[in-house]
Design a protein around this motif. Structure first.
Motif, PDB file in Angstrom:
ATOM      1  N   UNK A  24      16.487  -4.715  15.646  1.00 13.33           N
ATOM      2  CA  UNK A  24      15.667  -5.157  14.506  1.00 13.33           C
ATOM      3  C   UNK A  24      15.900  -4.294  13.269  1.00 13.33           C
ATOM      4  N   UNK A  25      16.938  -3.470  13.283  1.00  9.81           N
ATOM      5  CA  UNK A  25      17.231  -2.613  12.135  1.00  9.81           C
ATOM      6  C   UNK A  25      17.309  -3.447  10.855  1.00  9.81           C
ATOM      7  N   UNK A  26      16.611  -3.023   9.835  1.00 13.15           N
ATOM      8  CA  UNK A  26      16.603  -3.728   8.556  1.00 13.15           C
ATOM      9  C   UNK A  26      15.298  -4.441   8.270  1.00 13.15           C
ATOM     10  N   UNK A  27      14.499  -4.666   9.314  1.00 15.82           N
ATOM     11  CA  UNK A  27      13.241  -5.391   9.119  1.00 15.82           C
ATOM     12  C   UNK A  27      12.298  -4.628   8.190  1.00 15.82           C
ATOM     13  N   UNK A  28      12.043  -3.372   8.496  1.00 17.70           N
ATOM     14  CA  UNK A  28      11.124  -2.572   7.681  1.00 17.70           C
ATOM     15  C   UNK A  28      11.603  -2.425   6.254  1.00 17.70           C
ATOM     16  N   UNK A  29      12.897  -2.163   6.093  1.00 16.25           N
ATOM     17  CA  UNK A  29      13.456  -2.017   4.738  1.00 16.25           C
ATOM     18  C   UNK A  29      13.347  -3.329   3.966  1.00 16.25           C
ATOM     19  N   UNK A  30      13.568  -4.449   4.656  1.00 20.04           N
ATOM     20  CA  UNK A  30      13.448  -5.750   4.002  1.00 20.04           C
ATOM     21  C   UNK A  30      12.040  -5.994   3.470  1.00 20.04           C
ATOM     22  N   UNK A  31      11.023  -5.646   4.290  1.00 18.32           N
ATOM     23  CA  UNK A  31       9.645  -5.791   3.835  1.00 18.32           C
ATOM     24  C   UNK A  31       9.368  -4.882   2.637  1.00 18.32           C
ATOM     25  N   UNK A  32       9.803  -3.631   2.740  1.00 18.48           N
ATOM     26  CA  UNK A  32       9.607  -2.684   1.633  1.00 18.48           C
ATOM     27  C   UNK A  32      10.261  -3.203   0.350  1.00 18.48           C
ATOM     28  N   UNK A  84       4.004 -11.660   6.782  1.00 15.09           N
ATOM     29  CA  UNK A  84       3.494 -10.375   6.298  1.00 15.09           C
ATOM     30  C   UNK A  84       3.474 -10.318   4.767  1.00 15.09           C
ATOM     31  N   UNK A  85       4.549 -10.782   4.126  1.00 13.73           N
ATOM     32  CA  UNK A  85       4.621 -10.741   2.658  1.00 13.73           C
ATOM     33  C   UNK A  85       3.599 -11.707   2.056  1.00 13.73           C
ATOM     34  N   UNK A  86       3.485 -12.899   2.621  1.00 13.41           N
ATOM     35  CA  UNK A  86       2.496 -13.869   2.115  1.00 13.41           C
ATOM     36  C   UNK A  86       1.078 -13.321   2.265  1.00 13.41           C
ATOM     37  N   UNK A  87       0.793 -12.726   3.419  1.00 13.97           N
ATOM     38  CA  UNK A  87      -0.540 -12.145   3.646  1.00 13.97           C
ATOM     39  C   UNK A  87      -0.808 -11.030   2.629  1.00 13.97           C
ATOM     40  N   UNK A 115       5.106  -1.772  10.877  1.00 13.94           N
ATOM     41  CA  UNK A 115       4.269  -1.977  12.056  1.00 13.94           C
ATOM     42  C   UNK A 115       3.358  -0.770  12.204  1.00 13.94           C
ATOM     43  N   UNK A 116       2.280  -0.943  12.915  1.00  7.66           N
ATOM     44  CA  UNK A 116       1.358   0.172  13.155  1.00  7.66           C
ATOM     45  C   UNK A 116       2.024   1.252  13.994  1.00  7.66           C
ATOM     46  N   UNK A 117       3.087   0.897  14.716  1.00  7.64           N
ATOM     47  CA  UNK A 117       3.785   1.847  15.580  1.00  7.64           C
ATOM     48  C   UNK A 117       4.983   2.486  14.902  1.00  7.64           C
ATOM     49  N   UNK A 118       5.179   2.254  13.626  1.00 10.49           N
ATOM     50  CA  UNK A 118       6.366   2.756  12.940  1.00 10.49           C
ATOM     51  C   UNK A 118       6.447   4.277  12.946  1.00 10.49           C
ATOM     52  N   UNK A 119       5.331   4.936  12.893  1.00 12.93           N
ATOM     53  CA  UNK A 119       5.310   6.395  12.827  1.00 12.93           C
ATOM     54  C   UNK A 119       3.919   6.865  13.237  1.00 12.93           C
ATOM     55  N   UNK A 159      -6.555   9.536  -3.772  1.00 11.98           N
ATOM     56  CA  UNK A 159      -6.538   9.219  -2.342  1.00 11.98           C
ATOM     57  C   UNK A 159      -5.175   8.743  -1.913  1.00 11.98           C
ATOM     58  N   UNK A 160      -4.976   8.780  -0.595  1.00 11.48           N
ATOM     59  CA  UNK A 160      -3.744   8.280   0.001  1.00 11.48           C
ATOM     60  C   UNK A 160      -4.132   7.140   0.934  1.00 11.48           C
ATOM     61  N   UNK A 161      -3.251   6.168   1.063  1.00 13.31           N
ATOM     62  CA  UNK A 161      -3.563   4.973   1.838  1.00 13.31           C
ATOM     63  C   UNK A 161      -2.323   4.527   2.612  1.00 13.31           C
ATOM     64  N   UNK A 162      -2.508   4.201   3.885  1.00 12.95           N
ATOM     65  CA  UNK A 162      -1.438   3.643   4.698  1.00 12.95           C
ATOM     66  C   UNK A 162      -1.742   2.165   4.883  1.00 12.95           C
ATOM     67  N   UNK A 163      -0.775   1.325   4.594  1.00 11.33           N
ATOM     68  CA  UNK A 163      -0.980  -0.103   4.731  1.00 11.33           C
ATOM     69  C   UNK A 163       0.004  -0.628   5.770  1.00 11.33           C
ATOM     70  N   UNK A 164      -0.508  -0.970   6.964  1.00 17.99           N
ATOM     71  CA  UNK A 164       0.326  -1.545   8.014  1.00 17.99           C
ATOM     72  C   UNK A 164       0.504  -3.037   7.724  1.00 17.99           C
ATOM     73  N   UNK A 165       1.736  -3.463   7.601  1.00 21.54           N
ATOM     74  CA  UNK A 165       2.004  -4.834   7.178  1.00 21.54           C
ATOM     75  C   UNK A 165       1.916  -5.847   8.310  1.00 21.54           C
ATOM     76  N   UNK A 166       1.791  -5.367   9.554  1.00 22.27           N
ATOM     77  CA  UNK A 166       1.639  -6.305  10.660  1.00 22.27           C
ATOM     78  C   UNK A 166       0.172  -6.516  10.970  1.00 22.27           C
TER      79      UNK A 166
END
Length: 194
Positions: free
Chosen positions: A45-53, A102-105, A157-161, A187-194
């Protein structure tokens, strides 16, 4: 022979946050990966996270120009940015579907936030010690309705790191942002896209 001044010269080392993370988590793994060049196998699945970013970065950069995108362009953004060269056909289609969703949401849930974008994909540097610099890239800096400044990191994903590692990463980015702009993040914010 070396002069006393040459003996005291501090070497310059620049690390990404990922490299720094490996150094702290497991110095031996850092040595294998970054000094000897050993890498783990490539995930399908390499490229999925970068594509979303990249899709969200385009949405935020366009918002800076006054072009506020809606969920209707999610498929177009994903088509332009998602590249998963190691995925087999069924996985590639599943990744594409998940990315569009994910992008639409995101574009629906954060429609009001788009116009408050301050920076997208902002490069920063943090000077952590003499001769040691950490390079990084903040996914998003935005103003809240309260006029507070937020540094946002997207995770595909929530499991990315590990959450603690992400928190450390964002604190480093907040310091880098302040070094760069003189402005302190509220503030800092983490947004899980899944």
């Amino acid at each position: 022979t070396l002069t006393p001044q040459a003996k005291r010269e501090i070497p310059t080392v620049t690390l990404s946050f990922s490299e720094l993370k490996f150094l702290f988590e497991c110095p031996y793994q850092f040595k294998l990966r970054f000094l000897y060049g050993f890498n783990p196998p490539l995930p399908e699945a390499l490229g999925y996270g970068k594509g979303l970013h990249d899709a969200l970065a385009e949405a935020h950069k366009r918002a800076l120009d006054g072009d506020l995108l809606t969920a209707g362009v999610a498929e177009e953004l994903v088509t332009r940015h998602l590249h998963a060269p190691y995925a087999y056909p069924d996985l590639k289609e599943a990744l594409r579907g998940a990315a569009v969703k994910a992008v639409a949401r995101y574009l629906t849930d954060h429609a009001d936030d788009l116009e408050r974008t301050v920076h997208s994909e902002r490069q920063i540097q943090v000077h952590v010690a003499p001769g040691i610099t950490v390079d990084g890239r903040i996914d998003l800096v935005r103003r809240l309705e309260t006029d507070e400044l937020a540094i946002v990191d997207f995770k595909s994903t929530a499991r990315a790191q590990d959450e603690e590692v992400t928190r450390d990463q964002l604190h480093v980015y907040a310091v880098g942002y302040e070094e760069l702009t003189g402005e302190r993040a509220d503030l800092i914010e983490v947004l899980n896209l899944d």
